[in-house]
Design an enzyme around this catalytic site. Sequence first.
Site, mmCIF file in Angstrom:
data_model
loop_
_atom_site.group_PDB
_atom_site.id
_atom_site.type_symbol
_atom_site.label_atom_id
_atom_site.label_comp_id
_atom_site.label_asym_id
_atom_site.label_seq_id
_atom_site.Cartn_x
_atom_site.Cartn_y
_atom_site.Cartn_z
ATOM 1 C CE LYS A 1 6.439 -3.559 1.341
ATOM 2 N NZ LYS A 1 5.372 -4.417 0.665
ATOM 3 C CD GLU B 1 5.954 -3.803 -6.855
ATOM 4 O OE1 GLU B 1 5.756 -4.210 -5.841
ATOM 5 O OE2 GLU B 1 6.609 -4.672 -7.811
ATOM 6 C CB SER C 1 5.075 -3.188 8.828
ATOM 7 O OG SER C 1 4.275 -2.237 8.567
#
Length: 397
Positions: free
Chosen positions: A94, A116, A383
Amino acid sequence: MSSLPQTWPDARGRYGEFGGCYVPETLMGPVEELNRAWQSVRHDPAFQAELSRLLKDFAGRPTPLFHAQRLSEKLGGAQIYLKREDLLHTGAHKINNCLGQGLLAQRMGKRRLVAETGAGQHGVATATVAALLGLECVVYMGEEDMARQAPNVFRMRLLGTEVVGVSAGSRTLKDAINEAMREWVTNVESTHYLLGSVLGPHPYPEMVREFHRVIGQEARRQILEVAGRLPDYLFACVGGGSNSIGLFYDFLGDASVKMVGVEAGGRSLKLGEHAARFAGGRPGVLHGTYTYMLQTDDGMVSTTHSVSAGLDYPAIGPEHAALFRAGRVEYVPASDGEALEAAKTLARTEGIIPALESAHAVAEVIKRASAMSRASIVVVNLSGRGDKDLGIFQSFG
Protein backbone atom coordinates in the site's frame (compact mmCIF):
# COMPACT_ATOMS: atom_id res chain seq x y z
CA MET A 1 -3.55 -12.12 -25.79
CA SER A 2 -0.85 -9.64 -26.75
CA SER A 3 -3.48 -7.55 -28.58
CA LEU A 4 -5.02 -6.48 -25.27
CA PRO A 5 -4.69 -2.71 -25.01
CA GLN A 6 -2.09 -1.60 -22.50
CA THR A 7 -3.31 1.92 -23.19
CA TRP A 8 -6.38 1.35 -21.00
CA PRO A 9 -8.26 3.36 -19.97
CA ASP A 10 -9.53 5.54 -22.79
CA ALA A 11 -10.15 9.26 -22.37
CA ARG A 12 -13.44 8.56 -20.61
CA GLY A 13 -11.81 6.27 -18.08
CA ARG A 14 -13.18 3.10 -19.74
CA TYR A 15 -11.58 -0.33 -19.76
CA GLY A 16 -13.65 -1.75 -22.56
CA GLU A 17 -17.20 -1.49 -21.23
CA PHE A 18 -16.11 -1.08 -17.60
CA GLY A 19 -14.92 1.89 -15.55
CA GLY A 20 -16.06 5.44 -16.17
CA CYS A 21 -16.91 8.19 -13.70
CA TYR A 22 -20.27 7.88 -11.94
CA VAL A 23 -20.25 10.56 -9.24
CA PRO A 24 -22.74 13.18 -8.05
CA GLU A 25 -22.48 16.66 -9.52
CA THR A 26 -20.85 17.96 -6.33
CA LEU A 27 -17.87 15.67 -6.97
CA MET A 28 -17.41 16.28 -10.69
CA GLY A 29 -15.27 19.36 -10.09
CA PRO A 30 -12.91 17.68 -7.59
CA VAL A 31 -12.58 14.59 -9.81
CA GLU A 32 -11.76 16.73 -12.86
CA GLU A 33 -9.24 18.73 -10.79
CA LEU A 34 -7.61 15.48 -9.68
CA ASN A 35 -7.45 14.16 -13.25
CA ARG A 36 -5.78 17.34 -14.49
CA ALA A 37 -3.23 17.14 -11.68
CA TRP A 38 -2.59 13.45 -12.31
CA GLN A 39 -2.07 13.96 -16.04
CA SER A 40 0.38 16.79 -15.30
CA VAL A 41 2.63 14.69 -13.02
CA ARG A 42 2.51 11.17 -14.45
CA HIS A 43 5.32 11.92 -16.91
CA ASP A 44 6.91 14.81 -14.99
CA PRO A 45 10.62 13.97 -14.41
CA ALA A 46 10.85 15.95 -11.15
CA PHE A 47 7.75 14.30 -9.67
CA GLN A 48 8.87 10.81 -10.73
CA ALA A 49 12.39 11.39 -9.36
CA GLU A 50 11.04 12.41 -5.96
CA LEU A 51 8.69 9.42 -5.89
CA SER A 52 11.52 7.06 -6.86
CA ARG A 53 13.71 8.52 -4.12
CA LEU A 54 11.06 7.95 -1.46
CA LEU A 55 10.24 4.45 -2.71
CA LYS A 56 13.92 3.56 -2.37
CA ASP A 57 15.05 5.44 0.73
CA PHE A 58 11.82 5.52 2.75
CA ALA A 59 9.72 2.55 1.64
CA GLY A 60 12.58 0.13 0.96
CA ARG A 61 12.33 -0.70 -2.73
CA PRO A 62 13.26 -2.77 -4.61
CA THR A 63 11.71 -5.67 -2.71
CA PRO A 64 13.35 -9.09 -3.08
CA LEU A 65 12.11 -11.93 -5.27
CA PHE A 66 12.61 -14.90 -2.95
CA HIS A 67 12.88 -18.51 -4.13
CA ALA A 68 10.71 -20.47 -1.69
CA GLN A 69 12.77 -23.65 -2.02
CA ARG A 70 11.36 -25.58 0.92
CA LEU A 71 7.76 -24.86 -0.08
CA SER A 72 8.59 -25.84 -3.67
CA GLU A 73 10.14 -29.10 -2.46
CA LYS A 74 7.22 -29.81 -0.12
CA LEU A 75 4.71 -29.46 -2.95
CA GLY A 76 6.92 -31.37 -5.38
CA GLY A 77 6.20 -29.36 -8.50
CA ALA A 78 6.73 -25.79 -9.69
CA GLN A 79 9.50 -23.53 -8.46
CA ILE A 80 7.78 -20.87 -6.36
CA TYR A 81 9.09 -17.32 -6.06
CA LEU A 82 7.63 -14.78 -3.61
CA LYS A 83 7.60 -11.08 -4.47
CA ARG A 84 8.27 -9.72 -0.99
CA GLU A 85 6.03 -6.65 -0.77
CA ASP A 86 5.56 -7.61 2.88
CA LEU A 87 9.06 -6.26 3.54
CA LEU A 88 8.14 -2.69 2.61
CA HIS A 89 7.87 -0.02 5.32
CA THR A 90 4.39 -0.28 6.91
CA GLY A 91 4.23 -3.98 5.98
CA ALA A 92 2.42 -4.06 2.64
CA HIS A 93 2.36 -2.85 -0.94
CA LYS A 94 0.00 0.00 0.00
CA ILE A 95 2.87 2.43 0.65
CA ASN A 96 3.64 2.57 -3.12
CA ASN A 97 0.34 4.26 -3.91
CA CYS A 98 0.21 6.36 -0.76
CA LEU A 99 3.58 7.96 -1.46
CA GLY A 100 2.48 8.75 -5.01
CA GLN A 101 -0.86 10.24 -4.02
CA GLY A 102 0.66 12.06 -1.06
CA LEU A 103 3.12 13.85 -3.33
CA LEU A 104 0.29 14.59 -5.75
CA ALA A 105 -1.81 16.08 -2.92
CA GLN A 106 1.12 18.37 -2.08
CA ARG A 107 1.35 19.46 -5.73
CA MET A 108 -2.37 20.30 -5.60
CA GLY A 109 -1.95 22.40 -2.46
CA LYS A 110 -4.07 20.12 -0.31
CA ARG A 111 -3.41 20.19 3.45
CA ARG A 112 -5.46 17.19 4.49
CA LEU A 113 -5.74 13.55 3.47
CA VAL A 114 -8.84 11.46 3.95
CA ALA A 115 -8.83 7.71 3.35
CA GLU A 116 -10.72 4.50 3.93
CA THR A 117 -9.26 1.25 5.18
CA GLY A 118 -10.35 -2.34 5.65
CA ALA A 119 -7.43 -4.43 6.85
CA GLY A 120 -5.79 -1.25 8.10
CA GLN A 121 -2.70 -1.47 5.89
CA HIS A 122 -3.85 1.31 3.57
CA GLY A 123 -4.80 3.40 6.58
CA VAL A 124 -1.40 2.88 8.17
CA ALA A 125 0.37 3.72 4.90
CA THR A 126 -1.74 6.88 4.49
CA ALA A 127 -1.10 7.91 8.10
CA THR A 128 2.62 7.29 7.59
CA VAL A 129 2.76 9.44 4.45
CA ALA A 130 0.73 12.19 6.13
CA ALA A 131 3.26 12.29 8.98
CA LEU A 132 6.17 12.27 6.52
CA LEU A 133 4.77 15.15 4.48
CA GLY A 134 3.29 17.19 7.35
CA LEU A 135 -0.35 16.75 6.33
CA GLU A 136 -3.46 16.30 8.48
CA CYS A 137 -5.10 12.90 8.10
CA VAL A 138 -8.46 11.27 8.81
CA VAL A 139 -9.07 7.57 8.14
CA TYR A 140 -12.51 5.95 8.12
CA MET A 141 -12.70 2.31 9.18
CA GLY A 142 -15.67 0.03 9.77
CA GLU A 143 -16.16 -0.90 13.41
CA GLU A 144 -16.08 -4.59 12.52
CA ASP A 145 -12.66 -4.11 10.91
CA MET A 146 -11.44 -1.97 13.81
CA ALA A 147 -12.16 -4.85 16.18
CA ARG A 148 -10.32 -7.47 14.12
CA GLN A 149 -7.42 -5.21 13.12
CA ALA A 150 -6.86 -3.40 16.42
CA PRO A 151 -3.04 -3.20 16.11
CA ASN A 152 -3.36 -1.14 12.93
CA VAL A 153 -5.84 1.21 14.58
CA PHE A 154 -3.25 1.88 17.30
CA ARG A 155 -0.51 2.41 14.70
CA MET A 156 -2.58 5.00 12.82
CA ARG A 157 -3.35 6.92 16.00
CA LEU A 158 0.29 6.80 17.11
CA LEU A 159 1.19 8.39 13.75
CA GLY A 160 -1.14 11.30 14.53
CA THR A 161 -4.09 10.29 12.36
CA GLU A 162 -7.71 10.54 13.47
CA VAL A 163 -9.41 7.16 13.03
CA VAL A 164 -13.19 7.39 12.71
CA GLY A 165 -15.23 4.24 13.29
CA VAL A 166 -18.11 3.58 10.88
CA SER A 167 -21.17 1.92 12.40
CA ALA A 168 -23.37 1.98 9.29
CA GLY A 169 -24.22 -1.05 7.14
CA SER A 170 -21.94 -4.03 7.52
CA ARG A 171 -19.35 -1.86 9.33
CA THR A 172 -16.63 -2.93 6.88
CA LEU A 173 -14.71 -1.53 3.90
CA LYS A 174 -17.71 -0.63 1.70
CA ASP A 175 -19.14 1.55 4.47
CA ALA A 176 -15.78 3.15 5.20
CA ILE A 177 -15.52 4.21 1.54
CA ASN A 178 -19.01 5.73 1.74
CA GLU A 179 -18.02 7.88 4.71
CA ALA A 180 -14.66 8.89 3.26
CA MET A 181 -16.34 10.09 0.06
CA ARG A 182 -18.86 12.11 2.11
CA GLU A 183 -15.96 13.73 3.97
CA TRP A 184 -14.28 14.59 0.67
CA VAL A 185 -17.41 16.30 -0.66
CA THR A 186 -17.57 18.43 2.48
CA ASN A 187 -13.93 19.56 2.42
CA VAL A 188 -12.84 19.48 -1.23
CA GLU A 189 -10.91 22.77 -1.08
CA SER A 190 -8.43 21.54 1.51
CA THR A 191 -8.66 17.75 1.21
CA HIS A 192 -7.43 15.00 -1.10
CA TYR A 193 -9.21 11.64 -0.99
CA LEU A 194 -6.43 9.05 -1.01
CA LEU A 195 -8.32 6.02 -2.33
CA GLY A 196 -6.50 2.78 -1.63
CA SER A 197 -7.28 0.50 -4.56
CA VAL A 198 -7.97 0.42 -8.31
CA LEU A 199 -11.59 1.35 -7.63
CA GLY A 200 -13.71 4.44 -7.82
CA PRO A 201 -14.23 7.02 -10.56
CA HIS A 202 -11.62 7.80 -13.20
CA PRO A 203 -8.73 8.60 -12.75
CA TYR A 204 -8.36 6.52 -9.56
CA PRO A 205 -8.15 3.03 -11.17
CA GLU A 206 -5.50 4.21 -13.63
CA MET A 207 -3.58 6.30 -11.11
CA VAL A 208 -3.41 3.61 -8.41
CA ARG A 209 -2.37 1.02 -11.01
CA GLU A 210 0.45 3.24 -12.24
CA PHE A 211 1.77 3.75 -8.71
CA HIS A 212 1.81 -0.03 -8.19
CA ARG A 213 3.33 -1.03 -11.55
CA VAL A 214 6.72 -0.95 -9.86
CA ILE A 215 5.84 -4.39 -8.43
CA GLY A 216 5.59 -6.07 -11.83
CA GLN A 217 8.44 -4.06 -13.35
CA GLU A 218 10.78 -5.23 -10.60
CA ALA A 219 9.49 -8.80 -10.70
CA ARG A 220 10.05 -8.97 -14.44
CA ARG A 221 13.68 -7.83 -14.16
CA GLN A 222 14.34 -10.07 -11.18
CA ILE A 223 12.95 -13.31 -12.63
CA LEU A 224 14.88 -12.74 -15.87
CA GLU A 225 18.06 -12.29 -13.82
CA VAL A 226 17.62 -15.42 -11.67
CA ALA A 227 15.86 -17.78 -14.10
CA GLY A 228 16.73 -16.39 -17.53
CA ARG A 229 13.12 -16.42 -18.66
CA LEU A 230 9.62 -15.20 -17.82
CA PRO A 231 7.46 -17.10 -15.31
CA ASP A 232 4.76 -19.54 -16.36
CA TYR A 233 2.27 -18.21 -13.81
CA LEU A 234 1.61 -15.12 -11.73
CA PHE A 235 -0.62 -15.36 -8.64
CA ALA A 236 -2.01 -12.55 -6.48
CA CYS A 237 -4.95 -12.01 -4.17
CA VAL A 238 -7.68 -9.67 -5.42
CA GLY A 239 -9.78 -7.45 -3.21
CA GLY A 240 -10.16 -4.15 -5.03
CA GLY A 241 -7.21 -5.35 -7.06
CA SER A 242 -4.24 -3.01 -6.55
CA ASN A 243 -1.49 -5.48 -5.67
CA SER A 244 -2.60 -7.90 -8.40
CA ILE A 245 -2.81 -5.36 -11.23
CA GLY A 246 0.52 -3.98 -10.04
CA LEU A 247 2.07 -7.41 -10.62
CA PHE A 248 0.09 -8.37 -13.74
CA TYR A 249 0.13 -5.22 -15.85
CA ASP A 250 3.61 -5.34 -17.33
CA PHE A 251 3.14 -9.00 -18.28
CA LEU A 252 -0.21 -8.57 -20.06
CA GLY A 253 1.43 -8.58 -23.48
CA ASP A 254 3.25 -11.87 -22.80
CA ALA A 255 0.90 -14.62 -23.96
CA SER A 256 3.06 -17.33 -22.36
CA VAL A 257 2.51 -15.89 -18.86
CA LYS A 258 -0.72 -17.09 -17.25
CA MET A 259 -2.24 -15.00 -14.49
CA VAL A 260 -4.50 -16.01 -11.61
CA GLY A 261 -6.31 -13.59 -9.32
CA VAL A 262 -7.56 -15.14 -6.09
CA GLU A 263 -10.70 -13.76 -4.48
CA ALA A 264 -12.15 -14.34 -1.03
CA GLY A 265 -14.24 -17.53 -1.06
CA GLY A 266 -15.26 -16.93 2.56
CA ARG A 267 -17.32 -19.58 4.33
CA SER A 268 -19.14 -20.74 1.19
CA LEU A 269 -20.15 -19.43 -2.24
CA LYS A 270 -23.64 -18.62 -1.02
CA LEU A 271 -24.40 -14.91 -1.51
CA GLY A 272 -23.45 -13.02 1.64
CA GLU A 273 -20.86 -15.59 2.75
CA HIS A 274 -18.00 -14.64 0.42
CA ALA A 275 -16.48 -11.75 -1.55
CA ALA A 276 -15.77 -13.50 -4.87
CA ARG A 277 -17.21 -11.10 -7.43
CA PHE A 278 -16.66 -13.43 -10.39
CA ALA A 279 -18.34 -16.32 -8.56
CA GLY A 280 -21.85 -14.93 -8.41
CA GLY A 281 -21.54 -11.24 -9.20
CA ARG A 282 -22.70 -9.25 -12.21
CA PRO A 283 -21.96 -5.79 -13.64
CA GLY A 284 -23.23 -2.75 -11.82
CA VAL A 285 -22.14 0.63 -10.43
CA LEU A 286 -20.55 1.06 -7.02
CA HIS A 287 -18.44 3.92 -5.66
CA GLY A 288 -18.23 5.71 -8.97
CA THR A 289 -17.32 2.91 -11.36
CA TYR A 290 -19.06 0.30 -13.53
CA THR A 291 -17.67 -3.13 -12.72
CA TYR A 292 -18.51 -6.61 -11.45
CA MET A 293 -20.13 -6.55 -8.03
CA LEU A 294 -22.07 -8.80 -5.69
CA GLN A 295 -25.70 -7.79 -5.57
CA THR A 296 -29.07 -9.20 -4.64
CA ASP A 297 -31.76 -10.14 -7.17
CA ASP A 298 -33.29 -6.67 -6.81
CA GLY A 299 -29.97 -4.94 -7.44
CA MET A 300 -29.03 -4.00 -3.88
CA VAL A 301 -25.37 -4.28 -2.86
CA SER A 302 -24.90 -7.64 -1.18
CA THR A 303 -23.32 -8.19 2.20
CA THR A 304 -19.97 -9.98 2.01
CA HIS A 305 -17.71 -12.03 4.25
CA SER A 306 -14.02 -12.85 4.41
CA VAL A 307 -11.68 -13.77 7.22
CA SER A 308 -9.38 -11.15 5.63
CA ALA A 309 -10.68 -7.61 6.06
CA GLY A 310 -8.78 -6.39 2.99
CA LEU A 311 -10.68 -8.70 0.62
CA ASP A 312 -14.10 -8.12 2.20
CA TYR A 313 -15.54 -5.82 -0.49
CA PRO A 314 -18.49 -6.39 -2.88
CA ALA A 315 -16.90 -4.96 -6.06
CA ILE A 316 -13.65 -5.26 -7.98
CA GLY A 317 -11.56 -2.80 -9.97
CA PRO A 318 -12.89 -2.16 -13.50
CA GLU A 319 -9.64 -3.19 -15.19
CA HIS A 320 -9.97 -6.61 -13.57
CA ALA A 321 -13.53 -6.82 -14.85
CA ALA A 322 -12.24 -6.10 -18.37
CA LEU A 323 -9.42 -8.67 -18.06
CA PHE A 324 -11.92 -11.27 -16.85
CA ARG A 325 -14.28 -10.51 -19.74
CA ALA A 326 -11.35 -10.77 -22.20
CA GLY A 327 -10.23 -14.09 -20.70
CA ARG A 328 -6.71 -12.77 -20.09
CA VAL A 329 -6.72 -13.37 -16.31
CA GLU A 330 -8.31 -16.32 -14.51
CA TYR A 331 -10.11 -15.46 -11.26
CA VAL A 332 -10.82 -18.12 -8.63
CA PRO A 333 -11.97 -18.14 -4.99
CA ALA A 334 -10.07 -19.49 -1.99
CA SER A 335 -11.98 -20.15 1.21
CA ASP A 336 -11.27 -18.82 4.70
CA GLY A 337 -10.07 -22.25 5.76
CA GLU A 338 -7.76 -22.64 2.77
CA ALA A 339 -6.19 -19.22 3.41
CA LEU A 340 -5.62 -19.94 7.10
CA GLU A 341 -4.03 -23.29 6.30
CA ALA A 342 -1.86 -21.74 3.57
CA ALA A 343 -0.58 -19.11 6.01
CA LYS A 344 0.40 -21.83 8.46
CA THR A 345 2.12 -23.83 5.71
CA LEU A 346 4.15 -20.85 4.51
CA ALA A 347 5.11 -19.92 8.08
CA ARG A 348 6.36 -23.43 8.85
CA THR A 349 8.21 -24.07 5.59
CA GLU A 350 9.76 -20.65 4.89
CA GLY A 351 9.60 -18.71 8.16
CA ILE A 352 7.30 -16.11 6.60
CA ILE A 353 3.90 -15.26 8.13
CA PRO A 354 1.80 -13.69 5.36
CA ALA A 355 -1.16 -11.37 5.67
CA LEU A 356 -4.41 -13.28 5.39
CA GLU A 357 -5.08 -11.47 2.12
CA SER A 358 -1.82 -12.73 0.60
CA ALA A 359 -2.48 -16.20 2.05
CA HIS A 360 -5.39 -16.57 -0.39
CA ALA A 361 -2.91 -16.41 -3.29
CA VAL A 362 -0.60 -18.86 -1.53
CA ALA A 363 -3.55 -21.22 -1.05
CA GLU A 364 -4.19 -21.36 -4.79
CA VAL A 365 -0.52 -22.03 -5.49
CA ILE A 366 -0.59 -24.89 -2.99
CA LYS A 367 -3.56 -26.38 -4.87
CA ARG A 368 -1.84 -26.21 -8.26
CA ALA A 369 1.91 -26.42 -7.87
CA SER A 370 2.21 -30.18 -7.42
CA ALA A 371 0.53 -30.78 -10.80
CA MET A 372 3.14 -28.61 -12.56
CA SER A 373 6.56 -29.78 -13.70
CA ARG A 374 9.64 -28.98 -11.61
CA ALA A 375 10.80 -26.75 -14.45
CA SER A 376 7.72 -24.53 -14.13
CA ILE A 377 8.15 -21.08 -12.54
CA VAL A 378 5.49 -19.41 -10.43
CA VAL A 379 5.64 -15.87 -8.99
CA VAL A 380 3.33 -15.06 -6.07
CA ASN A 381 2.78 -11.52 -4.88
CA LEU A 382 3.18 -11.61 -1.11
CA SER A 383 1.38 -8.32 -0.73
CA GLY A 384 1.57 -7.97 3.06
CA ARG A 385 2.86 -9.44 6.29
CA GLY A 386 0.73 -11.16 8.91
CA ASP A 387 1.50 -9.17 12.07
CA LYS A 388 -1.93 -7.54 11.90
CA ASP A 389 -3.64 -10.94 11.73
CA LEU A 390 -2.00 -12.69 14.68
CA GLY A 391 -5.16 -12.38 16.78
CA ILE A 392 -7.20 -14.03 14.02
CA PHE A 393 -4.64 -16.81 13.59
CA GLN A 394 -4.74 -17.40 17.34
CA SER A 395 -8.52 -17.58 17.45
CA PHE A 396 -8.53 -20.30 14.80
CA GLY A 397 -5.76 -22.28 16.53
